[in-house]
Design an enzyme around this catalytic site. Sequence first.
Site, mmCIF file in Angstrom:
data_model
loop_
_atom_site.group_PDB
_atom_site.id
_atom_site.type_symbol
_atom_site.label_atom_id
_atom_site.label_comp_id
_atom_site.label_asym_id
_atom_site.label_seq_id
_atom_site.Cartn_x
_atom_site.Cartn_y
_atom_site.Cartn_z
ATOM 1 N N ASP A 1 -0.515 -5.715 9.396
ATOM 2 C CA ASP A 1 -1.611 -4.830 9.003
ATOM 3 C C ASP A 1 -2.811 -5.706 8.663
ATOM 4 O O ASP A 1 -2.756 -6.515 7.734
ATOM 5 C CB ASP A 1 -1.188 -3.991 7.794
ATOM 6 C CG ASP A 1 -2.193 -2.892 7.457
ATOM 7 O OD1 ASP A 1 -3.293 -2.880 8.048
ATOM 8 O OD2 ASP A 1 -1.883 -2.040 6.609
ATOM 9 N N TRP B 1 0.852 -1.181 0.000
ATOM 10 C CA TRP B 1 0.000 0.000 0.000
ATOM 11 C C TRP B 1 0.893 1.238 0.000
ATOM 12 O O TRP B 1 1.829 1.346 0.804
ATOM 13 C CB TRP B 1 -0.902 -0.038 1.223
ATOM 14 C CG TRP B 1 -1.852 1.099 1.392
ATOM 15 C CD1 TRP B 1 -2.625 1.673 0.435
ATOM 16 C CD2 TRP B 1 -2.143 1.792 2.613
ATOM 17 N NE1 TRP B 1 -3.386 2.685 0.971
ATOM 18 C CE2 TRP B 1 -3.111 2.781 2.315
ATOM 19 C CE3 TRP B 1 -1.697 1.673 3.924
ATOM 20 C CZ2 TRP B 1 -3.620 3.638 3.273
ATOM 21 C CZ3 TRP B 1 -2.202 2.519 4.887
ATOM 22 C CH2 TRP B 1 -3.149 3.494 4.563
ATOM 23 N N LYS C 1 -13.766 -1.495 6.530
ATOM 24 C CA LYS C 1 -14.358 -2.358 5.516
ATOM 25 C C LYS C 1 -15.322 -3.362 6.121
ATOM 26 O O LYS C 1 -16.434 -3.554 5.636
ATOM 27 C CB LYS C 1 -13.267 -3.094 4.738
ATOM 28 C CG LYS C 1 -12.610 -2.293 3.634
ATOM 29 C CD LYS C 1 -11.640 -1.263 4.165
ATOM 30 C CE LYS C 1 -10.926 -0.519 3.041
ATOM 31 N NZ LYS C 1 -9.999 0.501 3.588
#
Length: 398
Positions: free
Chosen positions: A212, A131, A247
């Site tokens: 993560d 990311w 999410k």
Amino acid sequence: MFFQHLEPYAGDPILSLNEAYQADPRPGKINLSIGIYFDEQGRIPNLPSVQAAEAKMLAAGGPKPYLPIEGSAAMRAAVQTLLLGADHPALAAGRVATLQTVGSSGGLRVGADFLRRWLPGSGIWISDPSWDNHRAMFEGAGLTVNSYPYYDAATGGLRFEAMCQTLAGLPKRSVVLMHVCCHNPTGVDLSPAQWQQLVPILRDRELLPYLDLAYQGYGDGIEEDAYAVRLLAQAGLSMFVANSFSKSMSVYGERAGALSVFCADADEAQLVLGQLKATVRRNYSSPAIHAAGIVSRILVDPELRPMWEAEVNGMRARIQAMRRRLHAVLSARVPGRNFDYFLTQRGMFSYTGLNPDQVARLRDEFAVYLVRSGRMCVAGLNEGNVVQTAEAMAAVLA
């Protein structure tokens, strides 16, 4: 005048692309860039479990004081149980220090500032690719960021042997950032067997994993996607875990996240928690009370928890259905080319194999928006646009 010397900000590439999509007047445009889950109607869902949790919060009433620096005790405890399950030895030993944070991004940055202060000689290693904001946040904290091999462009899979070789050669006390599941941007994940192979490397080289976990539930399931956290905890490793509910609960703007640090023992965990609190106090002081209420209620309420888990299962199943549909149409339109990586990659994202010129053609000629790297947010597909997307991709691949 004080600020003439400032450099102009070019903008975040993904958020800027999303702004370009919003400004595009063409009908039928398709946004597969930003990492947000959209339902079959192309909307961000307002989950019934979240609505029910908020209704209970509203009915309970009461004041809205500042939370403690470390956040809501109820949310922190619920996060620990979510990560590890009930009665895990690490929790019984009191060796886990957990903060409620401003999203997992906030957790990542708090952890980065902590590392810069207390492990100043340790560099951090991220996957190639990762990311984009991983590098930016850790470099912004003053840490040296390097990369280890990860994605295999030739196969759409994982360069696991090269990854292991690199990690085995890192300086001791290096920090290794790893995606627990649903790797962003590639969708390529480590298998349970591969995680098991990493444990002795991490231990022998005295490496510090920084996990993560932004997409728990989108890979194989809520429990299954915590496998790596539980494996490394069971092995007794120290590590950081930043996790998010953006999410999985569709609460993006609530900035609901947490940072947990697994320590050698309870005394060390108290020292870590104290310095994490000092880091937060110098930054945003305390997190949001509404986010804490949503998360803690859903995770512990005997009616809301199964409702939420069913909702996450439904979102995951829809993404998987879109992967299968995209694979089928592309395989028919571009015979002789293998698109099986769309089926093996997991979660919201996939690397499509498109190069920047092909991505530009998708946008300019077909109004299909992908990130320049070729990363696609599969959750932006639905039955109304998946064939159009596949045919556009087939056209630029021709």
